[in-house]
Design a protein around this motif. Structure first.
Motif, mmCIF file in Angstrom:
data_model
loop_
_atom_site.group_PDB
_atom_site.id
_atom_site.type_symbol
_atom_site.label_atom_id
_atom_site.label_comp_id
_atom_site.label_asym_id
_atom_site.label_seq_id
_atom_site.Cartn_x
_atom_site.Cartn_y
_atom_site.Cartn_z
ATOM 1 N N SER A 127 0.824 -1.209 0.000
ATOM 2 C CA SER A 127 0.000 0.000 0.000
ATOM 3 C C SER A 127 0.857 1.257 0.000
ATOM 4 C CB SER A 127 -0.963 -0.001 1.184
ATOM 5 O OG SER A 127 -0.252 0.042 2.395
ATOM 6 N N TYR A 128 2.000 1.244 0.698
ATOM 7 C CA TYR A 128 2.899 2.401 0.651
ATOM 8 C C TYR A 128 3.394 2.645 -0.771
ATOM 9 C CZ TYR A 128 3.409 2.850 5.744
ATOM 10 O OH TYR A 128 3.197 3.056 7.071
ATOM 11 N N ILE A 129 3.832 1.589 -1.445
ATOM 12 C CA ILE A 129 4.408 1.749 -2.774
ATOM 13 C C ILE A 129 3.335 2.127 -3.792
ATOM 14 C CG2 ILE A 129 5.591 0.548 -4.642
ATOM 15 C CD1 ILE A 129 7.170 -0.960 -2.473
ATOM 16 N N VAL A 130 2.220 1.399 -3.808
ATOM 17 C CA VAL A 130 1.151 1.706 -4.771
ATOM 18 C C VAL A 130 0.530 3.064 -4.473
ATOM 19 C CG1 VAL A 130 -1.129 0.976 -5.577
ATOM 20 C CG2 VAL A 130 0.695 -0.698 -5.310
ATOM 21 N N GLY A 131 0.328 3.376 -3.217
ATOM 22 C CA GLY A 131 -0.211 4.685 -2.861
ATOM 23 C C GLY A 131 0.708 5.815 -3.285
ATOM 24 N N GLY A 132 2.021 5.612 -3.086
ATOM 25 C CA GLY A 132 2.977 6.627 -3.516
ATOM 26 C C GLY A 132 2.969 6.817 -5.017
ATOM 27 N N ILE A 133 2.886 5.708 -5.749
ATOM 28 C CA ILE A 133 2.839 5.804 -7.210
ATOM 29 C C ILE A 133 1.590 6.555 -7.658
ATOM 30 C CG2 ILE A 133 2.558 4.462 -9.328
ATOM 31 C CD1 ILE A 133 4.372 2.336 -8.046
#
Length: 112
Positions: free
Chosen positions: A41-47
């Motif tokens: 969720s951190y990575i996808v949310g950041g993207i």
């Protein structure tokens, strides 16, 4: 009758364990799955967030490449956040804390 010792231990463990990130159990009962979801969720949310910011800047400035830079920045930022919250390290000590990444104080390697 209440068991005072059991109640005191439960209160102490609840205050000292502290979760390292939202939604991740501090006692690591199912921490592998929760940590994986948190990293995802951190990575996808950041993207998503930084791509939208880049898309908006592309629209304002009439460019085409800022959205890609935003997606890359979001992925790197998401991984950085998950690393800083201790979600990407799988090395553990016996007391379930993360192992230190620095060399030992005496300068000798403790690996066996």
């Amino acid at each position: 009758m209440r068991n005072v010792r059991k109640h005191a231990q439960a209160g102490r463990s609840a205050t000292t364990r502290g979760a390292s990130a939202p939604g991740v159990a501090g006692d690591n009962s199912d921490g592998g799955y929760n940590a994986g979801i948190a990293v995802f969720s951190y990575i996808v949310g950041g993207i998503i967030v930084w791509s939208l910011i880049g898309w908006g800047l592309d629209y304002l400035w009439g460019t085409r490449w800022i959205v890609l830079a935003g997606a890359l920045l979001g992925a790197v930022g998401g991984f950085y956040l998950s690393h800083m919250h201790g979600l990407t390290s799988s090395r553990k000590n016996a007391d379930e804390r993360h192992a230190p990444s620095a060399p030992s104080q005496d300068g000798k390697d403790s690996a066996k």
